[in-house]
Write a protein that holds these residues in place. Structure first.
Motif, PDB file in Angstrom:
ATOM      1  N   LEU A 421       0.821  -1.204   0.000  1.00 42.76           N
ATOM      2  CA  LEU A 421       0.000   0.000   0.000  1.00 42.76           C
ATOM      3  C   LEU A 421       0.856   1.255   0.000  1.00 42.76           C
ATOM      4  O   LEU A 421       0.551   2.234  -0.701  1.00 42.76           O
ATOM      5  CB  LEU A 421      -0.930  -0.008   1.217  1.00 42.76           C
ATOM      6  CG  LEU A 421      -2.040  -1.060   1.179  1.00 42.76           C
ATOM      7  CD1 LEU A 421      -2.666  -1.232   2.557  1.00 42.76           C
ATOM      8  CD2 LEU A 421      -3.101  -0.683   0.161  1.00 42.76           C
ATOM      9  N   VAL A 422       1.938   1.239   0.769  1.00 38.06           N
ATOM     10  CA  VAL A 422       2.839   2.388   0.780  1.00 38.06           C
ATOM     11  C   VAL A 422       3.526   2.535  -0.580  1.00 38.06           C
ATOM     12  O   VAL A 422       3.765   3.650  -1.056  1.00 38.06           O
ATOM     13  CB  VAL A 422       3.873   2.249   1.914  1.00 38.06           C
ATOM     14  CG1 VAL A 422       4.923   3.348   1.832  1.00 38.06           C
ATOM     15  CG2 VAL A 422       3.179   2.310   3.271  1.00 38.06           C
ATOM     16  N   MET A 423       3.829   1.413  -1.229  1.00 35.72           N
ATOM     17  CA  MET A 423       4.402   1.453  -2.570  1.00 35.72           C
ATOM     18  C   MET A 423       3.483   2.208  -3.529  1.00 35.72           C
ATOM     19  O   MET A 423       3.931   2.947  -4.404  1.00 35.72           O
ATOM     20  CB  MET A 423       4.618   0.023  -3.080  1.00 35.72           C
ATOM     21  CG  MET A 423       5.362  -0.071  -4.411  1.00 35.72           C
ATOM     22  SD  MET A 423       5.296  -1.755  -5.109  1.00 35.72           S
ATOM     23  CE  MET A 423       5.953  -2.724  -3.747  1.00 35.72           C
ATOM     24  N   ALA A 424       2.180   2.029  -3.327  1.00 37.47           N
ATOM     25  CA  ALA A 424       1.197   2.643  -4.222  1.00 37.47           C
ATOM     26  C   ALA A 424       1.136   4.155  -4.065  1.00 37.47           C
ATOM     27  O   ALA A 424       0.536   4.846  -4.893  1.00 37.47           O
ATOM     28  CB  ALA A 424      -0.183   2.037  -3.977  1.00 37.47           C
ATOM     29  N   ILE A 425       1.768   4.694  -3.027  1.00 31.97           N
ATOM     30  CA  ILE A 425       1.819   6.145  -2.859  1.00 31.97           C
ATOM     31  C   ILE A 425       2.605   6.779  -4.005  1.00 31.97           C
ATOM     32  O   ILE A 425       2.583   8.003  -4.188  1.00 31.97           O
ATOM     33  CB  ILE A 425       2.417   6.497  -1.475  1.00 31.97           C
ATOM     34  CG1 ILE A 425       1.452   6.022  -0.368  1.00 31.97           C
ATOM     35  CG2 ILE A 425       2.669   7.973  -1.297  1.00 31.97           C
ATOM     36  CD1 ILE A 425       1.970   6.227   1.043  1.00 31.97           C
ATOM     37  N   VAL A 426       3.255   5.954  -4.810  1.00 30.88           N
ATOM     38  CA  VAL A 426       3.946   6.441  -6.006  1.00 30.88           C
ATOM     39  C   VAL A 426       2.976   7.175  -6.938  1.00 30.88           C
ATOM     40  O   VAL A 426       3.406   7.910  -7.837  1.00 30.88           O
ATOM     41  CB  VAL A 426       4.629   5.267  -6.751  1.00 30.88           C
ATOM     42  CG1 VAL A 426       3.605   4.380  -7.455  1.00 30.88           C
ATOM     43  CG2 VAL A 426       5.647   5.799  -7.756  1.00 30.88           C
ATOM     44  N   GLY A 427       1.675   6.989  -6.726  1.00 30.48           N
ATOM     45  CA  GLY A 427       0.701   7.775  -7.496  1.00 30.48           C
ATOM     46  C   GLY A 427       0.979   9.264  -7.385  1.00 30.48           C
ATOM     47  O   GLY A 427       0.738  10.032  -8.331  1.00 30.48           O
ATOM     48  N   GLY A 428       1.520   9.696  -6.243  1.00 31.41           N
ATOM     49  CA  GLY A 428       1.872  11.096  -6.061  1.00 31.41           C
ATOM     50  C   GLY A 428       3.048  11.530  -6.910  1.00 31.41           C
ATOM     51  O   GLY A 428       3.304  12.727  -7.061  1.00 31.41           O
ATOM     52  N   ALA A 429       3.797  10.560  -7.464  1.00 33.65           N
ATOM     53  CA  ALA A 429       4.909  10.872  -8.354  1.00 33.65           C
ATOM     54  C   ALA A 429       4.484  10.911  -9.815  1.00 33.65           C
ATOM     55  O   ALA A 429       5.115  11.574 -10.637  1.00 33.65           O
ATOM     56  CB  ALA A 429       6.019   9.834  -8.173  1.00 33.65           C
ATOM     57  N   ILE A 430       3.407  10.199 -10.136  1.00 36.85           N
ATOM     58  CA  ILE A 430       3.008  10.029 -11.540  1.00 36.85           C
ATOM     59  C   ILE A 430       1.860  10.945 -11.951  1.00 36.85           C
ATOM     60  O   ILE A 430       1.902  11.569 -13.020  1.00 36.85           O
ATOM     61  CB  ILE A 430       2.629   8.555 -11.796  1.00 36.85           C
ATOM     62  CG1 ILE A 430       3.866   7.666 -11.568  1.00 36.85           C
ATOM     63  CG2 ILE A 430       2.056   8.362 -13.199  1.00 36.85           C
ATOM     64  CD1 ILE A 430       3.577   6.184 -11.615  1.00 36.85           C
ATOM     65  N   ILE A 431       0.837  11.059 -11.117  1.00 39.49           N
ATOM     66  CA  ILE A 431      -0.344  11.834 -11.489  1.00 39.49           C
ATOM     67  C   ILE A 431      -0.068  13.343 -11.581  1.00 39.49           C
ATOM     68  O   ILE A 431      -0.523  13.990 -12.543  1.00 39.49           O
ATOM     69  CB  ILE A 431      -1.505  11.550 -10.512  1.00 39.49           C
ATOM     70  CG1 ILE A 431      -1.838  10.049 -10.492  1.00 39.49           C
ATOM     71  CG2 ILE A 431      -2.745  12.354 -10.903  1.00 39.49           C
ATOM     72  CD1 ILE A 431      -2.251   9.482 -11.829  1.00 39.49           C
ATOM     73  N   PRO A 432       0.659  13.972 -10.625  1.00 38.34           N
ATOM     74  CA  PRO A 432       0.897  15.419 -10.728  1.00 38.34           C
ATOM     75  C   PRO A 432       1.599  15.859 -12.015  1.00 38.34           C
ATOM     76  O   PRO A 432       1.148  16.820 -12.663  1.00 38.34           O
ATOM     77  CB  PRO A 432       1.741  15.724  -9.481  1.00 38.34           C
ATOM     78  CG  PRO A 432       1.321  14.699  -8.501  1.00 38.34           C
ATOM     79  CD  PRO A 432       1.130  13.449  -9.324  1.00 38.34           C
ATOM     80  N   PRO A 433       2.710  15.182 -12.456  1.00 39.82           N
ATOM     81  CA  PRO A 433       3.293  15.580 -13.737  1.00 39.82           C
ATOM     82  C   PRO A 433       2.328  15.400 -14.906  1.00 39.82           C
ATOM     83  O   PRO A 433       2.359  16.173 -15.868  1.00 39.82           O
ATOM     84  CB  PRO A 433       4.511  14.662 -13.884  1.00 39.82           C
ATOM     85  CG  PRO A 433       4.845  14.247 -12.502  1.00 39.82           C
ATOM     86  CD  PRO A 433       3.522  14.145 -11.797  1.00 39.82           C
ATOM     87  N   LEU A 434       1.471  14.379 -14.818  1.00 42.29           N
ATOM     88  CA  LEU A 434       0.475  14.164 -15.867  1.00 42.29           C
ATOM     89  C   LEU A 434      -0.502  15.329 -15.920  1.00 42.29           C
ATOM     90  O   LEU A 434      -0.835  15.838 -17.004  1.00 42.29           O
ATOM     91  CB  LEU A 434      -0.264  12.848 -15.623  1.00 42.29           C
ATOM     92  CG  LEU A 434      -1.317  12.449 -16.656  1.00 42.29           C
ATOM     93  CD1 LEU A 434      -0.690  12.330 -18.032  1.00 42.29           C
ATOM     94  CD2 LEU A 434      -1.976  11.131 -16.250  1.00 42.29           C
TER      95      LEU A 434
END
Length: 478
Positions: A421-434
């Motif tokens: 679940l903590v790994m999935a926090i990577v969404g904060g790395a991918i969605i903002p630049p998108l």
């Protein structure tokens, strides 16, 4: 539950927990909430760094959003390494204990904060990104250890309520960070060279010192020593649980959507058709966004708690509302207080609609966010500004509720599931630049909010359907 190991020599550690769930763990919870406050404060400081470093290094929107990519990318990489290690050697947090895992995370995060000083001296954007990666690596370890630790400190029925309460302190950190960070980084530069990043040195050295002090406090504190539930097994058993796998995707979508919105707000508030605010003024209203998450999490902690008398819930929520509105009236004025009161009333109605059930409440809150984002995209002025600010209030219960729903019933695989679940926090790395890319291509910050809106559509699905716990066949190998 029987499990299999891919290793010929699986690591098995005799351990156990001496926790008695009938006892009160108020003291340990108070100590642990310091961690939630600190990583909330540090995470929201990124929203201040983005416009500052964008100004210093003359960056496009997508380039500035690499700050979030470096920060949240660490969540993915460190959690992935943790998960792979746990598959072959056994769960490291279960071996050393939650308390020692928390201390390791604090020390690594302190090193990351200290690296901001040479990054400013070298005037290197790449160095800043590296420092953020190290800082976030420490916070990743904290997340893996502290979130499940809170869920086991008491009765299982109150896990969602406890995690909402500690996350409320996390949101308090995100609320004060724009005010304190905005003052230190933007307003103090009046006496400095505005073309440099020198103003970030003092705030991050202060954070490094604070993290070290908390590490000492945790070391000296008499916290319950918890290692595991009987034994530690090397396998990937957590992946057998459908509701966990779907929860991992849900955390990705939630964190990505929330971080993308928060990262855009100061620039969004500066638009002439929205509010025309300066960076410092925008930081004050950014505090409303994160403050809404804090208020909502306090509500969530009360609403999802196991109270025998429901009227007690209403009384506590009413008291919190009165305090918040009075404080806003005293600081900002009548208009802001009335707006916040109206938003809180809507939030409470949605809580009632969810019948205080975690999954239903999650689904209805995500639906409310989608509605608010549509209003933000289709209107201008104060309506658009306050609609996007209100998203924070409905974001409130999402992370702790998703997390609790996803690790429910995992048993010996709880810590491993936490790492996923903590790994999935990577969404904060991918969605903002998108979202930044969409803003650059379309030339419209308003239209770019379509990106987080799509994220919240998935959260609606998880709340109403994907979070259901299904029986796991113990003979299935992963």
């Amino acid at each position: 539950m029987a499990v299999t190991s891919p290793s010929s020599k699986p690591t098995v550690v005799s351990s156990g927990t001496d926790l008695d769930n009938s006892k009160s763990f108020t003291g340990p919870l108070i100590v642990v909430t310091l961690l939630f406050f600190m990583w909330g404060f540090i995470t929201c400081m990124n929203d201040i760094l983005i416009p500052k470093l964008q100004q210093v290094f003359v960056l496009q929107h997508w380039q500035a959003m690499l700050i979030q990519t470096a920060f949240f990318g660490a969540y993915f990489i460190i959690s992935l390494l943790y998960f792979v290690f746990s598959m072959t050697k056994g769960d490291p947090i279960m071996k050393i204990g939650y308390k020692n895992g928390i201390i390791v995370g604090l020390l690594v995060a302190a090193i990351g904060c200290a690296l901001f000083y040479p990054a400013a001296d070298f005037h290197s954007y790449g160095f800043f990104l590296m420092a953020l990666f190290v800082l976030a690596s420490g916070i990743t370890i904290l997340q893996i250890a502290a979130n499940p630790y809170v869920t086991v400190l008491g009765r299982p029925e109150g896990a969602a309520s406890r995690l909402n309460l500690t996350q409320a302190l996390n949101s308090f950190g995100t609320t004060v960070a724009p005010l304190i960070g905005g003052y230190l980084i933007f307003e103090t530069v009046q006496t400095m060279d505005t073309d440099t990043a020198a103003s970030v040195k003092l705030p991050y050295l202060g954070l490094a010192a604070t993290l070290l002090a908390i590490a000492v406090l945790i070391k000296l504190a008499n916290l319950p020593h918890i290692k595991g539930e009987g034994r530690i097994i090397a396998d990937a058993g957590a992946l057998k649980y459908r509701h966990l796998v779907l929860g991992v995707i849900c955390i990705f979508m939630y964190v990505g959507g929330e971080v993308a919105i928060g990262s855009m707000l100061i620039n969004f508030f500066s638009l002439p058709e929205i509010a025309g605010l300066s960076e410092a003024e925008g930081g004050h209203y950014l505090a409303f966004f994160w403050g809404g998450a804090m208020i909502g999490r306090f509500f969530g902690a009360v609403a999802l708690a196991e109270f025998k008398n429901k009227n007690r819930k209403y009384m506590i929520i009413g008291a919190i509302t009165a305090i918040v509105v009075t404080m806003i009236f005293a600081i900002y004025g009548q208009q802001e207080a009335l707006i916040v009161l109206g938003l809180i009333a809507i939030n409470f109605l949605v809580l009632l609609l969810g019948r205080f059930l975690p999954n239903r409440t999650l689904g209805f809150f995500a639906t409310a966010v989608i509605t608010l984002l549509l209003i933000t995209m289709l209107t201008t002025g104060a309506v658009a500004m306050w609609s996007v600010i209100a998203v924070g209030l409905f974001n409130s219960i999402m992370f702790p509720t998703i997390f609790t729903l996803a690790i429910k019933g995992l048993g010996v695989h709880t810590s491993q599931g936490s790492s996923l679940l903590v790994m999935a926090i990577v969404g904060g790395a991918i969605i903002p630049p998108l979202q930044g890319y969409v803003a650059d291509v379309t030339g419209s910050l308003q239209l770019s909010f379509i990106v987080p809106l799509i994220c919240y559509l998935y959260i609606v699905y998880y709340g109403f359907a994907g979070s259901r716990v299904e029986k796991v066949d113990p003979s299935v190998e992963v």
